[in-house]
Design a protein around this motif. Structure first.
Motif, PDB file in Angstrom:
ATOM      1  N   TRP B  26      11.672  41.469  -4.724  1.00 54.51           N
ATOM      2  CA  TRP B  26      11.425  40.652  -5.731  1.00 54.51           C
ATOM      3  C   TRP B  26      12.579  40.659  -6.436  1.00 54.51           C
ATOM      4  O   TRP B  26      13.311  40.008  -7.191  1.00 54.51           O
ATOM      5  N   SER B  27      13.672  41.841  -6.376  1.00 57.84           N
ATOM      6  CA  SER B  27      14.435  42.811  -6.900  1.00 57.84           C
ATOM      7  C   SER B  27      15.906  41.686  -6.347  1.00 57.84           C
ATOM      8  O   SER B  27      16.796  41.763  -6.997  1.00 57.84           O
ATOM      9  N   HIS B  30      13.660  37.747  -7.506  1.00 55.84           N
ATOM     10  CA  HIS B  30      13.429  37.935  -8.905  1.00 55.84           C
ATOM     11  C   HIS B  30      12.827  36.598  -9.485  1.00 55.84           C
ATOM     12  O   HIS B  30      12.020  35.811 -10.320  1.00 55.84           O
ATOM     13  N   GLN B 102       9.944  49.967 -24.430  1.00 56.69           N
ATOM     14  CA  GLN B 102      10.223  50.263 -22.515  1.00 56.69           C
ATOM     15  C   GLN B 102       9.993  48.350 -21.399  1.00 56.69           C
ATOM     16  O   GLN B 102      10.780  48.047 -21.324  1.00 56.69           O
ATOM     17  N   ILE B 106      13.567  48.016 -19.062  1.00 57.04           N
ATOM     18  CA  ILE B 106      12.729  47.453 -18.199  1.00 57.04           C
ATOM     19  C   ILE B 106      14.116  46.251 -17.953  1.00 57.04           C
ATOM     20  O   ILE B 106      14.380  46.097 -16.494  1.00 57.04           O
ATOM     21  N   VAL B 109      17.696  46.767 -17.969  1.00 50.07           N
ATOM     22  CA  VAL B 109      18.094  47.206 -16.281  1.00 50.07           C
ATOM     23  C   VAL B 109      17.628  45.633 -15.496  1.00 50.07           C
ATOM     24  O   VAL B 109      19.014  45.941 -14.250  1.00 50.07           O
ATOM     25  N   ARG B 110      17.325  44.905 -15.111  1.00 47.75           N
ATOM     26  CA  ARG B 110      16.751  43.640 -14.849  1.00 47.75           C
ATOM     27  C   ARG B 110      17.601  43.053 -14.229  1.00 47.75           C
ATOM     28  O   ARG B 110      18.439  42.649 -13.704  1.00 47.75           O
ATOM     29  N   VAL B 113      21.127  44.714 -12.756  1.00 47.88           N
ATOM     30  CA  VAL B 113      21.225  44.462 -11.255  1.00 47.88           C
ATOM     31  C   VAL B 113      21.149  43.142 -11.094  1.00 47.88           C
ATOM     32  O   VAL B 113      22.144  43.003  -9.667  1.00 47.88           O
ATOM     33  N   ALA B 114      20.406  42.097 -11.896  1.00 50.57           N
ATOM     34  CA  ALA B 114      21.014  40.351 -11.286  1.00 50.57           C
ATOM     35  C   ALA B 114      22.007  40.118 -11.376  1.00 50.57           C
ATOM     36  O   ALA B 114      22.713  39.305 -10.941  1.00 50.57           O
ATOM     37  N   ILE B 129      14.676  51.696  -4.404  1.00 50.16           N
ATOM     38  CA  ILE B 129      13.771  51.057  -4.979  1.00 50.16           C
ATOM     39  C   ILE B 129      12.708  51.022  -3.380  1.00 50.16           C
ATOM     40  O   ILE B 129      11.666  51.524  -3.929  1.00 50.16           O
ATOM     41  N   LEU B 159      26.880  49.070 -12.955  1.00 51.55           N
ATOM     42  CA  LEU B 159      25.732  49.245 -13.437  1.00 51.55           C
ATOM     43  C   LEU B 159      25.548  49.983 -14.613  1.00 51.55           C
ATOM     44  O   LEU B 159      25.145  49.423 -15.356  1.00 51.55           O
ATOM     45  N   LEU B 163      24.803  48.729 -18.465  1.00 47.90           N
ATOM     46  CA  LEU B 163      23.955  48.959 -19.623  1.00 47.90           C
ATOM     47  C   LEU B 163      24.362  49.475 -20.317  1.00 47.90           C
ATOM     48  O   LEU B 163      24.037  49.209 -21.624  1.00 47.90           O
TER      49      LEU B 163
END
Lengths: 246, 177
Positions: B26-27, B30, B102, B106, B109-110, B113-114, B129, B159, B163
């Motif tokens: 999934w990471s 997505h 939260q 999340i 962060v996703r 990462v994408a 992960i 990353l 962020l």
């Protein structure tokens, strides 16, 4: 991870520390060096935080939507079992002679969902294997049945649940043909000894032989039938059975 | 017979690894349905090739190699995966008050990462992960360990930057008297 004794607190070293790649002794040395290096310590903390954020962000990904038109496995099994038992009950009531026919002429039709007289309802911890026999030689027939028997015995001796189906179509149907099978004795023995073993013949192949070659196929009494052998094994795979093509 | 038992053991071990494989899949894409398909395809391919697995300790990297190759083939062949950049658009269209802080974190962060390139994202997700060691990642992706380390370093550096940029660009809350 092995390093020589001259350490440097490079970016790679810090990342490897965060990922616990160093054995205890080396890690202790590096941690000691970090006490004297404020910038590297701060960077280590930042990297640790990034790692934790990534881990947290993917702890609970969304689950896939169930596919339309497909019930859950356990519910489907219960429905199929009920239909099977009803079908068998109805047949026994209206056709009392059906189950008393001479063994050489008995055909047992599987219900539309392919469960037959012995519904293969998945029990907890039951391993389910479908063997797909699409071509066969005499030697293969002997080897295959020998291996299947060994497998069944192995599970039986360990008290573990196993269900095996042998689906034959195309040239593989020879294994289950009354006139051509060289394994009739073995088939009969196995069918009697192992109620968790089922032989399934493809009716498409039977029909094709009749149409193309004018052959009226008679199956061995141990064989159950299904409309399409290929569709049957595909369905089993979708249901989570282990698929082995012979 | 040995192959049959091997496949049976593989099936049991795969089931225990399935949640982890799904998180990693999934990471990468997505998309829950695609991730599930990727995991299922990995399972079927692993059963077919069960005879090739010589050491059971190498199961995790072996499965990951299969999944990585399948993922690469899929990207190359069909280009059906969600454009990961669209994640940011999805976030912008949602009302901030619909999500908790939260959940927002999340999501950030996703999104970050994408934005990593494929090579960096794969290494990062396997380590963070999947809990893979560098040696396991090297084996799974058929890379030298040095390459794994450098990609991971660059991934985390990027990353961090992404962020940090997101934090700076967020509207600051002001206390209302």
């Amino acid at each position: 991870m092995n390093r020589n004794q001259h350490w440097d607190l490079s970016s790679e070293t810090l990342n490897a520390l965060v990922d616990n790649e160093y054995p205890a002794a080396e890690k202790a040395e590096l941690m000691q060096m970090l006490l004297d290096d404020e910038a590297a310590s701060a960077e280590l903390c930042r990297l640790q935080r990034v790692k934790e954020m990534v881990k947290t962000a993917y702890e609970q990904p969304p689950v896939p939507q169930p596919k339309q038109g497909r019930e859950t496995s356990s519910k489907r099994n219960r429905v199929v079992a009920a239909v099977s038992m009803l079908l068998v009950g109805v047949m026994a009531f209206f056709l009392p002679g059906l189950f008393n026919q001479p063994a050489t002429e008995r055909f047992v039709l599987l219900d539309p969902d392919g469960r037959g007289a012995h519904p293969a309802v998945a029990e907890d911890q039951e391993v389910r294997i479908v063997f797909h026999v699409a071509s066969t030689t005499r030697a293969r027939g002997e080897d295959l049945l020998g291996e299947i028997q060994a497998l069944l015995e192995d599970y039986r001796s360990r008290g573990e649940k196993l269900r095996v189906e042998v689906v034959a179509n195309g040239e593989g149907l020879d294994l289950l043909r009354e006139k051509l099978s060289t394994q009739k004795q073995k088939l009969s023995e196995l069918a009697q000894q192992y109620p968790n073993l089922t032989f399934v013949a493809c009716l498409n192949t039977v029909k094709r032989l009749r149409v193309e070659q004018g052959v009226i196929v008679k199956l061995v009494p141990e064989a159950e039938t299904t409309a399409s052998g290929v569709a049957y094994v595909v369905k089993r795979q979708q249901e989570g059975w282990i698929y082995i093509q012979v | 017979m040995i192959l049959l038992l091997k496949q049976h053991k593989l099936r049991k071990q795969f089931e225990s690894l399935r949640p982890q494989l799904y998180r990693i899949a999934w990471s990468w894409c997505h998309n829950a349905d695609l991730a599930e398909d990727l995991v299922q395809e990995t399972y079927l391919r692993a059963l077919e090739k069960a005879a090739q697995l010589k050491e059971v300790e190498k199961l995790k990297p072996w499965l990951m190699r299969i999944m990585s190759n399948l993922h690469t083939d899929c990207l190359r062949r069909r280009q059906e995966f969600v454009d990961l950049q669209d994640l940011e658009l999805e976030a912008e269209s949602a009302e901030p008050c619909e999500h908790t802080e939260q959940q927002n974190a999340i999501h950030r962060v996703r999104c970050a990462v994408a934005k990593l390139n494929e090579d960096q994202r794969q290494v990062l997700t396997l380590v963070d992960i999947g809990g893979f060691t560098y040696a396991e990642v090297a084996e799974a992706l058929e890379l030298p360990i040095g390459t794994v380390m450098s990609r991971l370093c660059r991934a985390r550096k990027r990353l961090k930057g992404l962020l940090q940029k997101q934090v700076q660009e967020r509207p600051k809350l002001r206390r209302v008297k």
